[in-house]
Scaffold this motif. Structure first.
Motif, PDB file in Angstrom:
ATOM      1  N   ILE A 191       0.788  -1.295   0.084  1.00 32.65           N
ATOM      2  CA  ILE A 191       0.017   0.065  -0.054  1.00 32.65           C
ATOM      3  C   ILE A 191       0.973   1.106  -0.146  1.00 32.65           C
ATOM      4  N   LEU A 192       1.952   0.996   0.800  1.00 32.72           N
ATOM      5  CA  LEU A 192       2.873   2.211   0.943  1.00 32.72           C
ATOM      6  C   LEU A 192       3.676   2.543  -0.166  1.00 32.72           C
ATOM      7  N   SER A 193       3.753   1.673  -0.950  1.00 33.68           N
ATOM      8  CA  SER A 193       4.797   1.506  -2.162  1.00 33.68           C
ATOM      9  C   SER A 193       4.168   2.060  -3.378  1.00 33.68           C
ATOM     10  N   ASP A 194       3.129   1.239  -3.613  1.00 30.33           N
ATOM     11  CA  ASP A 194       2.430   1.361  -4.934  1.00 30.33           C
ATOM     12  C   ASP A 194       0.876   1.248  -4.603  1.00 30.33           C
ATOM     13  N   PRO A 195       0.091   2.234  -4.088  1.00 29.62           N
ATOM     14  CA  PRO A 195      -1.131   2.316  -3.922  1.00 29.62           C
ATOM     15  C   PRO A 195      -2.065   1.662  -4.852  1.00 29.62           C
ATOM     16  N   LYS A 196      -1.866   1.935  -5.880  1.00 33.43           N
ATOM     17  CA  LYS A 196      -3.066   1.559  -7.083  1.00 33.43           C
ATOM     18  C   LYS A 196      -2.635   0.137  -7.291  1.00 33.43           C
ATOM     19  N   ALA A 197      -1.576  -0.574  -7.417  1.00 30.07           N
ATOM     20  CA  ALA A 197      -1.313  -1.890  -7.501  1.00 30.07           C
ATOM     21  C   ALA A 197      -1.920  -2.625  -6.307  1.00 30.07           C
ATOM     22  N   ALA A 198      -1.576  -2.061  -5.030  1.00 28.86           N
ATOM     23  CA  ALA A 198      -2.319  -2.520  -3.940  1.00 28.86           C
ATOM     24  C   ALA A 198      -3.698  -2.901  -4.019  1.00 28.86           C
ATOM     25  N   ALA A 199      -4.718  -1.717  -4.504  1.00 29.57           N
ATOM     26  CA  ALA A 199      -5.898  -1.636  -4.849  1.00 29.57           C
ATOM     27  C   ALA A 199      -6.245  -2.702  -6.067  1.00 29.57           C
ATOM     28  N   GLU A 200      -5.614  -2.935  -6.903  1.00 28.16           N
ATOM     29  CA  GLU A 200      -5.983  -3.697  -7.797  1.00 28.16           C
ATOM     30  C   GLU A 200      -5.839  -5.159  -7.388  1.00 28.16           C
ATOM     31  N   ARG A 201      -5.127  -5.348  -6.367  1.00 29.57           N
ATOM     32  CA  ARG A 201      -5.174  -6.853  -5.778  1.00 29.57           C
ATOM     33  C   ARG A 201      -6.489  -7.180  -5.061  1.00 29.57           C
ATOM     34  N   LEU A 202      -7.197  -6.298  -4.987  1.00 31.40           N
ATOM     35  CA  LEU A 202      -8.582  -6.390  -4.181  1.00 31.40           C
ATOM     36  C   LEU A 202      -9.671  -6.754  -5.165  1.00 31.40           C
ATOM     37  N   SER A 203      -9.346  -6.360  -6.488  1.00 32.38           N
ATOM     38  CA  SER A 203     -10.380  -6.599  -7.157  1.00 32.38           C
ATOM     39  C   SER A 203     -10.603  -8.134  -7.780  1.00 32.38           C
ATOM     40  N   GLY A 204     -11.938  -8.479  -8.145  1.00 32.68           N
ATOM     41  CA  GLY A 204     -12.193 -10.030  -8.352  1.00 32.68           C
ATOM     42  C   GLY A 204     -12.636 -10.524  -7.356  1.00 32.68           C
ATOM     43  N   LEU A 205     -12.989  -9.917  -5.895  1.00 28.86           N
ATOM     44  CA  LEU A 205     -13.375 -10.755  -4.737  1.00 28.86           C
ATOM     45  C   LEU A 205     -14.755 -10.962  -4.913  1.00 28.86           C
ATOM     46  N   ALA A 221       3.727  12.730  13.765  1.00 29.26           N
ATOM     47  CA  ALA A 221       2.842  13.202  13.111  1.00 29.26           C
ATOM     48  C   ALA A 221       3.266  13.368  11.417  1.00 29.26           C
ATOM     49  N   GLU A 222       4.473  13.921  11.378  1.00 29.04           N
ATOM     50  CA  GLU A 222       5.003  13.989  10.009  1.00 29.04           C
ATOM     51  C   GLU A 222       5.020  12.349   9.210  1.00 29.04           C
ATOM     52  N   ALA A 223       5.852  11.516   9.847  1.00 30.27           N
ATOM     53  CA  ALA A 223       5.983  10.308   9.263  1.00 30.27           C
ATOM     54  C   ALA A 223       4.444   9.674   8.975  1.00 30.27           C
ATOM     55  N   ASN A 224       3.616   9.866   9.610  1.00 31.90           N
ATOM     56  CA  ASN A 224       2.104   9.259   9.796  1.00 31.90           C
ATOM     57  C   ASN A 224       1.137   9.962   8.659  1.00 31.90           C
ATOM     58  N   ALA A 225       1.734  11.418   8.335  1.00 32.48           N
ATOM     59  CA  ALA A 225       0.932  12.090   7.512  1.00 32.48           C
ATOM     60  C   ALA A 225       1.315  11.635   6.227  1.00 32.48           C
ATOM     61  N   ARG A 226       2.769  11.437   6.037  1.00 31.83           N
ATOM     62  CA  ARG A 226       3.144  10.884   4.577  1.00 31.83           C
ATOM     63  C   ARG A 226       2.651   9.538   4.313  1.00 31.83           C
ATOM     64  N   ASP A 227       2.628   8.552   5.360  1.00 29.98           N
ATOM     65  CA  ASP A 227       1.864   7.195   4.979  1.00 29.98           C
ATOM     66  C   ASP A 227       0.580   7.417   4.700  1.00 29.98           C
ATOM     67  N   LEU A 228      -0.412   8.464   5.346  1.00 33.80           N
ATOM     68  CA  LEU A 228      -1.756   8.550   5.252  1.00 33.80           C
ATOM     69  C   LEU A 228      -1.828   8.956   3.508  1.00 33.80           C
ATOM     70  N   GLU A 229      -0.909   9.756   3.210  1.00 36.07           N
ATOM     71  CA  GLU A 229      -1.116  10.178   1.502  1.00 36.07           C
ATOM     72  C   GLU A 229      -1.246   8.732   0.690  1.00 36.07           C
ATOM     73  N   GLN A 230      -0.435   7.956   1.251  1.00 33.06           N
ATOM     74  CA  GLN A 230      -0.717   6.837   0.303  1.00 33.06           C
ATOM     75  C   GLN A 230      -1.838   5.940   0.541  1.00 33.06           C
ATOM     76  N   VAL A 231      -2.129   5.776   1.749  1.00 39.32           N
ATOM     77  CA  VAL A 231      -3.281   4.993   2.370  1.00 39.32           C
ATOM     78  C   VAL A 231      -4.446   5.581   1.708  1.00 39.32           C
ATOM     79  N   LEU A 232      -4.481   6.830   1.696  1.00 38.35           N
ATOM     80  CA  LEU A 232      -5.938   7.420   0.996  1.00 38.35           C
ATOM     81  C   LEU A 232      -5.782   7.498  -0.520  1.00 38.35           C
ATOM     82  N   ALA A 233      -4.740   7.161  -1.175  1.00 41.25           N
ATOM     83  CA  ALA A 233      -4.450   6.726  -2.540  1.00 41.25           C
ATOM     84  C   ALA A 233      -5.222   5.624  -2.866  1.00 41.25           C
ATOM     85  N   PHE A 234      -4.931   4.680  -1.764  1.00 40.03           N
ATOM     86  CA  PHE A 234      -5.152   3.203  -1.946  1.00 40.03           C
ATOM     87  C   PHE A 234      -6.698   3.082  -1.760  1.00 40.03           C
TER      88      PHE A 234
END
Length: 270
Positions: free
Chosen positions: A45-59, A85-98
């Motif tokens: 999720i943190l490295s490639d949110p779109k690819a992580a989202a794609e892995r949920l398709s087909g359920l 806060a700063e590190a968590n905010a960076r991660d949250l950007e990726q989480v929200l993209a996912f």
């Protein structure tokens, strides 16, 4: 309102198997998280949110909610820990993209714990400040919600209301955590207008999880309170089998069906 079931309710099942159980029970969606055989890959999720989202398709079911932990466990990088806060905010950007890519309407976080050297009041202040930073991440106010829980700093309705008033955050509301600590259901009801996601399981004072017929939560009253508050999101069935606060001893499938049937019985007469 509509039902989902939490993937961590069935620790021995893979994510496709959880989806299969949900479909067999007529439940249209599942909640996903980072635990047991159904865990999704946080690093992905943190490295490639779109690819992580794609892995949920087909359920074959919707995804109602994603439960995210910033660190490893409840203490690591929790919201009440200074300097996170700063590190968590960076991660949250990726989480929200996912979440956006996967079509997941809400992401729930935990409020944080009383960390070593802190008082409850200090933990509350740090968590409130850190949460304000997270809510400034683009898209966060539309998706993230906080679940007050036993053994967090936010164990009372009054403390939770202070957090809401201080930040505007919405809730992943689970009456069981309050019932376990001895709060009456009517003391929790004022939090219903702030719910973005809801967890359902039976409970009673001293027991975070109880068999459906042995708990004190009045689900018909709860459903009515949520409806009257304007809630139209998911009701996640969250009976669990975990080595946590005595929740190892219930038949999860039977309890899930009982919760499902209670909602359908209320819904049919609403």
């Amino acid at each position: 309102m509509r039902l989902s079931v939490t993937s961590w309710s069935f620790p021995a099942l893979t994510l496709p198997e959880v989806a299969g159980v949900a479909k067999a029970l007529g439940i249209p969606a599942i909640d996903v998280g980072l635990f047991y055989r159904s865990a999704i890959d946080k690093a992905g999720i943190l490295s490639d949110p779109k690819a992580a989202a794609e892995r949920l398709s087909g359920l074959g079911v919707g995804i109602a909610n994603y439960y995210h932990l910033f660190g490893d466990g409840l203490g690591d990088r929790n919201l009440a820990l200074p300097g996170t806060a700063e590190a968590n905010a960076r991660d949250l950007e990726q989480v929200l993209a996912f979440a956006e890519a996967a079509g997941i309407p809400t992401v729930f976080l935990l409020p944080g714990i009383v960390n070593p050297g802190q008082s409850r009041e200090q933990a509350a202040r740090v968590a409130t400040d850190n949460l304000r930073v997270l809510l400034d991440v683009p898209g966060a106010r539309d998706r993230i919600c906080i679940e007050p829980h036993v053994q967090s700093w936010a164990e009372s309705p009054a403390l939770v209301r202070r957090l809401i008033d201080g930040t505007g955050v919405r809730l992943a509301l689970d009456y069981a955590h309050f019932a376990c600590l001895g709060y009456r259901q009517e003391e929790v009801d004022p939090l219903a207008p702030h719910a973005a996601h809801v967890h359902l399981r039976q409970a009673k004072p001293g027991a975070l999880q109880a068999k459906f017929a042995q708990g004190t939560l009045n689900f018909s009253a709860m459903f009515g309170t949520l409806r009257d508050a304007g809630y139209d999101g998911f009701l996640a069935l969250e009976a669990v089998h975990q080595d946590y606060m005595g929740t190892l001893y219930d038949d999860v499938l039977t309890e899930t069906v009982a919760l499902r049937d209670a909602f359908h019985a209320w819904e049919g007469n609403a």
